[in-house]
Design a protein around this motif. Sequence first.
Motif, short mmCIF file in Angstrom:
data_model
loop_
_atom_site.label_atom_id
_atom_site.label_comp_id
_atom_site.label_asym_id
_atom_site.label_seq_id
_atom_site.Cartn_x
_atom_site.Cartn_y
_atom_site.Cartn_z
N TYR A 1 44.94 36.43 48.07
CA TYR A 1 43.83 35.68 47.51
C TYR A 1 43.19 34.78 48.58
N ALA B 1 37.92 37.86 44.00
CA ALA B 1 39.19 37.48 44.64
C ALA B 1 40.13 36.86 43.60
N ALA C 1 41.08 36.95 50.82
CA ALA C 1 39.84 37.39 50.16
C ALA C 1 38.86 36.22 50.02
#
Length: 180
Positions: A97, A119, A100
């Motif tokens: 995460y 994300a 992203a």
Amino acid sequence: MNKKLAMLIVCSAAFSSAAWSATSEKSAAYTAAKDTAATEYKLAKAKCDAITGNPKDVCIAEAKAARVHTESNAKAEYKNTLAARTSAAKDIADADYDVAKTKCGSLTGNDKDVCVKQANADKIAAVANAKADKKVVEARVDANDDKRNAEYKVAIEKCDALAGPGKDSCVVAAKTKFGK
């Protein structure tokens, strides 16, 4: 009788040293994986120093994520528990995460909003999958326990048809077979 006692002591020592050796090997593998992850992170981060701006931030986030992947998987392997594997999956989802989200930093406006939402959705999906996998494993363990208990009851019921020493040996065999 002394020979049996001596044999028992020798066998106990052999089993305990084998168990200690296996634990020692797991510990050494875990330590080596952590050291490797730290070294690879330093090398990857050093490569990122030549880059500037958002690509540098992405490069550093990817290096951190790679370290988290290696360390989390090694820790899960070392602990070898369902909770450790679930925790590793969650840590990996957090690291992915972060990567992203960092990649979204170069975008603007609605594209950035969509990127961040995607994300976040990917992270939520990964964590949900980890939780679901944990529940599936727990359900399978419970189902196997239920099956084993049912089979044990059948075996004990079969023993009831016998009498005397035959019944006693049948019950002992059933208890041994099903770990009761």
